[in-house]
Design an enzyme around this catalytic site. Structure first.
Site, PDB file in Angstrom:
ATOM      1  N   GLN A 118       1.468  -6.620   5.332  1.00 39.78           N
ATOM      2  CA  GLN A 118       1.700  -6.218   4.063  1.00 39.78           C
ATOM      3  C   GLN A 118       3.108  -6.684   3.549  1.00 39.78           C
ATOM      4  O   GLN A 118       3.455  -7.805   4.363  1.00 39.78           O
ATOM      5  CB  GLN A 118       1.661  -4.736   3.811  1.00 39.78           C
ATOM      6  CG  GLN A 118       0.521  -4.013   4.159  1.00 39.78           C
ATOM      7  CD  GLN A 118       0.099  -2.812   3.827  1.00 39.78           C
ATOM      8  OE1 GLN A 118       1.067  -2.210   3.056  1.00 39.78           O
ATOM      9  NE2 GLN A 118      -0.969  -2.069   4.265  1.00 39.78           N
ATOM     10  N   GLU A 137      -6.265  -9.179   3.142  1.00 43.46           N
ATOM     11  CA  GLU A 137      -5.535  -8.758   4.274  1.00 43.46           C
ATOM     12  C   GLU A 137      -5.795  -9.521   5.473  1.00 43.46           C
ATOM     13  O   GLU A 137      -6.756  -9.838   5.916  1.00 43.46           O
ATOM     14  CB  GLU A 137      -5.980  -7.355   4.630  1.00 43.46           C
ATOM     15  CG  GLU A 137      -5.690  -6.175   3.688  1.00 43.46           C
ATOM     16  CD  GLU A 137      -5.995  -4.718   4.099  1.00 43.46           C
ATOM     17  OE1 GLU A 137      -5.836  -4.602   5.456  1.00 43.46           O
ATOM     18  OE2 GLU A 137      -6.525  -3.808   3.325  1.00 43.46           O
ATOM     19  N   ASN A 149     -12.348  -0.796  -0.891  1.00 41.52           N
ATOM     20  CA  ASN A 149     -11.654  -1.533   0.295  1.00 41.52           C
ATOM     21  C   ASN A 149     -12.327  -1.234   1.678  1.00 41.52           C
ATOM     22  O   ASN A 149     -12.681   0.027   1.842  1.00 41.52           O
ATOM     23  CB  ASN A 149     -10.075  -0.765   0.280  1.00 41.52           C
ATOM     24  CG  ASN A 149      -9.491  -1.252   1.797  1.00 41.52           C
ATOM     25  OD1 ASN A 149      -9.082  -2.404   1.774  1.00 41.52           O
ATOM     26  ND2 ASN A 149      -9.081  -0.599   2.656  1.00 41.52           N
ATOM     27  N   GLU A 150     -12.622  -2.139   2.394  1.00 42.65           N
ATOM     28  CA  GLU A 150     -13.165  -2.114   3.782  1.00 42.65           C
ATOM     29  C   GLU A 150     -14.309  -1.011   3.828  1.00 42.65           C
ATOM     30  O   GLU A 150     -14.377  -0.199   4.680  1.00 42.65           O
ATOM     31  CB  GLU A 150     -11.885  -1.887   4.715  1.00 42.65           C
ATOM     32  CG  GLU A 150     -10.946  -2.825   4.840  1.00 42.65           C
ATOM     33  CD  GLU A 150     -10.062  -3.008   6.187  1.00 42.65           C
ATOM     34  OE1 GLU A 150     -10.112  -1.813   6.759  1.00 42.65           O
ATOM     35  OE2 GLU A 150      -9.413  -3.963   6.401  1.00 42.65           O
ATOM     36  N   TYR A 210      -6.871  -9.284  11.263  1.00 43.14           N
ATOM     37  CA  TYR A 210      -5.662  -9.111  12.050  1.00 43.14           C
ATOM     38  C   TYR A 210      -5.741  -9.438  13.487  1.00 43.14           C
ATOM     39  O   TYR A 210      -6.501  -9.311  14.106  1.00 43.14           O
ATOM     40  CB  TYR A 210      -5.144  -7.456  12.110  1.00 43.14           C
ATOM     41  CG  TYR A 210      -4.842  -7.000  10.684  1.00 43.14           C
ATOM     42  CD1 TYR A 210      -3.675  -7.107   9.938  1.00 43.14           C
ATOM     43  CD2 TYR A 210      -5.912  -6.199   9.818  1.00 43.14           C
ATOM     44  CE1 TYR A 210      -3.306  -6.503   8.851  1.00 43.14           C
ATOM     45  CE2 TYR A 210      -5.795  -5.816   8.870  1.00 43.14           C
ATOM     46  CZ  TYR A 210      -4.415  -5.801   8.172  1.00 43.14           C
ATOM     47  OH  TYR A 210      -4.202  -5.100   6.899  1.00 43.14           O
ATOM     48  N   GLU A 235       0.797  -1.339  -0.102  1.00 44.64           N
ATOM     49  CA  GLU A 235       0.094   0.109  -0.027  1.00 44.64           C
ATOM     50  C   GLU A 235       0.868   1.212  -0.049  1.00 44.64           C
ATOM     51  O   GLU A 235       1.970   1.308   0.649  1.00 44.64           O
ATOM     52  CB  GLU A 235      -0.837  -0.002   1.252  1.00 44.64           C
ATOM     53  CG  GLU A 235      -1.841   1.069   1.352  1.00 44.64           C
ATOM     54  CD  GLU A 235      -2.973   1.218   2.469  1.00 44.64           C
ATOM     55  OE1 GLU A 235      -2.858  -0.011   3.230  1.00 44.64           O
ATOM     56  OE2 GLU A 235      -3.954   2.017   2.491  1.00 44.64           O
ATOM     57  N   ASN A 269      -6.756   1.518   2.887  1.00 43.17           N
ATOM     58  CA  ASN A 269      -7.325   2.693   2.957  1.00 43.17           C
ATOM     59  C   ASN A 269      -6.819   3.991   2.283  1.00 43.17           C
ATOM     60  O   ASN A 269      -7.709   4.586   1.895  1.00 43.17           O
ATOM     61  CB  ASN A 269      -6.949   3.320   4.561  1.00 43.17           C
ATOM     62  CG  ASN A 269      -7.531   2.326   5.679  1.00 43.17           C
ATOM     63  OD1 ASN A 269      -8.430   1.319   5.353  1.00 43.17           O
ATOM     64  ND2 ASN A 269      -6.745   2.306   6.840  1.00 43.17           N
TER      65      ASN A 269
HETATM   66  O1  AHR Z   1      -3.069  -3.049   6.258  1.00 44.14           O
HETATM   67  C1  AHR Z   1      -3.160  -1.832   6.727  1.00 44.14           C
HETATM   68  C2  AHR Z   1      -4.439  -1.432   6.853  1.00 44.14           C
HETATM   69  O2  AHR Z   1      -5.643  -2.252   7.440  1.00 44.14           O
HETATM   70  C3  AHR Z   1      -5.290  -1.242   5.337  1.00 44.14           C
HETATM   71  O3  AHR Z   1      -4.787  -0.107   4.715  1.00 44.14           O
HETATM   72  C4  AHR Z   1      -6.557  -1.202   5.660  1.00 44.14           C
HETATM   73  O4  AHR Z   1      -7.557  -1.880   4.531  1.00 44.14           O
HETATM   74  C5  AHR Z   1      -6.805  -2.126   6.938  1.00 44.14           C
HETATM   75  O5  AHR Z   1      -7.524  -1.451   7.831  1.00 44.14           O
END
Ligand code: AHR
Length: 507
Positions: A351, A294, A174-175, A246, A29, A74
Site C-alpha cells: 500500500q 494490489e 475486493n478479492e 504478493y 486502505e 478486505n
Molecule cells: O493489502 C492488504 C490486504 O491484502 C488487502 O486488504 C486484501 O485485499 C489483500 O488480501
C-alpha cells in the site's frame, strides 16, 4: 571484466505500446496505521489544518502517484459508505471485522478525497460486494458522481459538497474468491452479481471504468477457472479484471525470492490468455484489460502481529520493514508490469503509508522512505513513455521454487519527446557484477545521462527512524557508450536506472 554478461537489444522501430501512467498507482486502505497515524494525525508537528501529515504528503507527492485505490481491500467488503459521509461528529464508530479494529469514520469519503487532491492523485473507488449489492452501488455512485436534483446527489450537496466527485474507476468488490473475505462468493455467484452491478453503473454512466475481481493470487485453488467464469458473466460490461499478488521469501531462499517476478509474469500471461479465451468464445471485439490493483512484497509482519491492541483505532498491522532484497523484488515486478503494459493498464502498489508501504511514519517523529520507495519512484518518474521491445539474453541460475531464472532482467522505455531512453535493470547475482551489453539499434548520437544504482553491502539492510537513509540510490559512473553500444556494470544484487540521451532515431 565479469564473467556474467547479459546481451540486451532494443530497436528504435520496435515499440510495443505506450505506458499508461496509471501503472504507478497505489492503495490506501482503512487498515492499521495507514489512515489513522499515517495519512491523518492531528496534533502531529507536521499536521496541516485538516490534520493531514504534511511530511507524509510530501513523500507521496514526490512519487507522483496518479491514482489511489480506496477504501479497501478486505475492509471494503463490509463497508457502509453512508457511515463515511455527512457531519463528522454524527458519524458512527463501527467494528471493522476485517482487521479486528474500530473504525471511527473521522476520515470519510470527502476527507480522503481532499487528501488525495493534495497528493495530486485520483481516487479509484471500491464497492462493497461482500455484504451489499446493486442497490447500494447504484446509490453510492449517484451520491458521488451525479450533479444534483436527485435524492442521493442532493444528500451530498446537503453535506457541503456541491460538485460531484466524479470518480471514474470503480472496483466491483475486493478479492471475492478469498475465504477470508466477508461475503466471499463462488465464481458463479460473484460473476452474476458483478455483471448486474456493472450493467447498472454503465446505465448511469457508460464512461465509468469498471474493474471486476480476478483471483487473489495464482495460488488460489479456483485460479484460473475463476477468471473464465467471472468474465463469461461480465465481459460486455467491464473494462478490467483485477489481479493481486504478493511476493514472500521462504526461509533464507533468496534465489527463489528474487524469482517471484517470474511467477508474477506467468500469472499475468495466464490472465491475458483467459481474457482472449472468453473474448473468442463471445465473438467479442472488445478488449478487457488487466488492473494489478494490489501488488507488493509482504511477509515480514505475517504472524507477528500482537493481539494487545485488538479493537483499537489505527492498531499496528502489516508494518513490514523492507530490506534491499525486497526493493529488488519490487524492481523486478516493475519490469514485468512495464513488459506487459499493453494488457496491464493500471496497477496499485499495496500500500502507501505504514501498512506494507514505501512510506513509514513515526507517530512522534518524522516520516521516511523504505527501500521499496526507490524503484517505484524511479519508474514513476522515468518510465513514462513507450515500451521498447527489449530482448534480454542473460546467463541463468537454478532456483528451488521456479527453476531456471535469468540473473539479469531489463526493460527499456522510450521517451521520444525528451529524446531519451530509460533502462531499468536488475542484477540478481549475490556476489558478482554483471556486464550489460546493450545494443541501441537505430539510435544515433547516444550518450549516458546518468546511471542510478540501489544496492547495499548487506542485502538485509533496511531504513528506519534512526537511519532513514541507510539504503538510498547513488549515481555512479559505470556506464559508457561507444556508437550504438552501451556497456553498463551492474553491481551484485542491484537495481539500476540507466538514462540515455540520443540525437537521432530511425523509425
Ligand atoms: O493489502 C492488504 C490486504 O491484502 C488487502 O486488504 C486484501 O485485499 C489483500 O488480501
Amino acid at each position: 571484466m565479469s564473467e556474467l554478461r547479459a546481451k540486451i537489444r532494443v530497436d528504435s522501430g520496435l515499440v510495443s505500446c505506450a505506458v499508461d501512467r496509471r501503472l504507478f498507482g497505489s492503495f490506501v486502505e482503512h487498515l492499521g496505521r495507514a489512515i489513522y497515524g499515517g495519512v491523518y494525525q492531528p496534533g502531529h508537528s507536521s499536521a496541516d489544518e485538516s490534520g493531514f501529515r504534511t511530511d507524509v504528503l510530501d513523500l507521496v507527492r514526490d512519487l507522483r502517484v496518479p491514482i489511489i485505490r480506496y477504501p479497501g481491500g478486505n475492509y471494503v467488503s463490509a463497508y457502509k459508505w453512508e457511515d463515511a459521509v455527512g457531519p463528522v461528529d454524527q458519524r458512527p464508530r463501527r467494528m471493522d471485522l476485517a482487521w479486528k479494529a474500530v473504525e471511527p469514520n473521522t476520515i470519510g469519503l470527502d476527507e480522503f478525497y481532499r487528501w488525495a487532491q493534495k497528493a495530486g492523485s485520483d481516487v479509484m473507488m471500491a464497492l462493497n460486494l461482500g455484504t451489499r449489492g446493486i442497490e447500494d452501488a447504484r446509490n453510492f455512485v449517484e451520491y458521488c458522481n451525479h450533479a444534483g436534483g436527485l435524492y442521493w446527489s442532493d444528500l451530498r450537496r446537503s453535506h457541503g459538497r456541491e460538485e460531484p466527485y466524479g470518480f471514474r474507476v470503480w472496483c466491483l468488490g475486493n478479492e471475492m474468491d478469498g475465504p477470508w473475505q466477508i461475503g466471499c462468493k463462488t465464481a458463479e455467484e460473484y460473476g452474476k452479481l458483478a455483471g448486474e452491478v456493472a450493467k447498472a453503473l454503465k446505465l448511469f454512466d457508460p464512461s465509468l471504468e469498471l474493474v471486476v475481481c480476478g483471483s487473489s493470487g495464482p495460488g488460489m485453488p479456483t485460479f484460473p477457472q475463476w477468471e473464465a467464469t467471472v468474465l463469461e458473466y461480465c465481459y460486455d460490461h467491464v473494462d478490467y479484471i483485477s489481479l493481486h499478488t504478493y511476493a514472500r521469501k521462504e526461509g533464507d531462499d533468496l534465489r527463489s525470492f528474487l524469482a517471484e517476478s517470474v511467477r508474477f509474469e506467468n500469472f499475468i500471461k495466464a490472465v491475458e490468455g483467459t481474457i482472449q479465451f472468453v473474448k473468442a468464445k463471445k465473438r467479442s471485439k472488445k478488449d478487457v484489460k488487466i488492473s494489478v490493483d494490489e501488488w507488493n512484497v509482504w511477509y515480514h509482519s505475517i504472524g507477528k502481529e500482537s493481539d494487545d491492541d485488538l479493537w483499537q483505532v489505527g492498531r499496528r498491522l502489516l508494518e513490514d520493514v523492507y530490506t534491499l532484497e525486497d526493493a529488488l523484488v519490487v524492481g523486478c515486478f516493475l519490469i514485468v508490469l512495464l513488459r506487459h503494459a499493453d494488457s496491464v493498464r493500471m496497477a496499485c502498489l499495496a500500500q502507501l503509508v505504514n501498512t506494507i508501504a514505501p512510506i513509514m511514519a513515526d507517530p512522534e517523529g518524522a516520516a521516511w522512505r523504505q527501500t521499496i520507495y526507490y524503484p517505484f519512484l524511479h519508474c514513476s518518474l522515468f518510465a513514462r513513455g513507450e515500451v521498447l521491445e527489449t530482448r534480454v539474453d542473460s546467463p541463468h541460475y537454478e532456483s528451488a521454487a521456479y527453476g531456471s531464472i535469468p540473473f539479469v532482467d531489463c526493460v527499456g522505455i522510450l521517451r521520444a519527446e525528451k529524446r531519451e531512453i530509460a533502462f531499468f535493470c536488475v542484477n540478481r547475482h549475490e556476489t558478482d557484477d554483471a556486464q550489460a551489453l546493450v545494443k541501441l539499434a537505430g539510435f544515433s548520437g547516444a550518450s549516458v545521462i546518468e546511471h542510478i544504482v540501489l544496492s547495499a553491502p548487506d542485502p538485509l539492510a533496511t531504513n528506519s527512524r534512526e537511519a532513514p537513509d541507510r539504503v538510498r540510490p547513488r549515481t555512479v559512473s559505470a556506464a559508457t557508450i561507444d556508437g550504438d553500444s552501451l556497456t553498463a556494470c551492474l553491481a551484485p544484487l542491484s537495481w539500476n536506472v540507466i538514462r540515455v540521451a540520443y540525437k537521432g532515431r530511425e523509425e
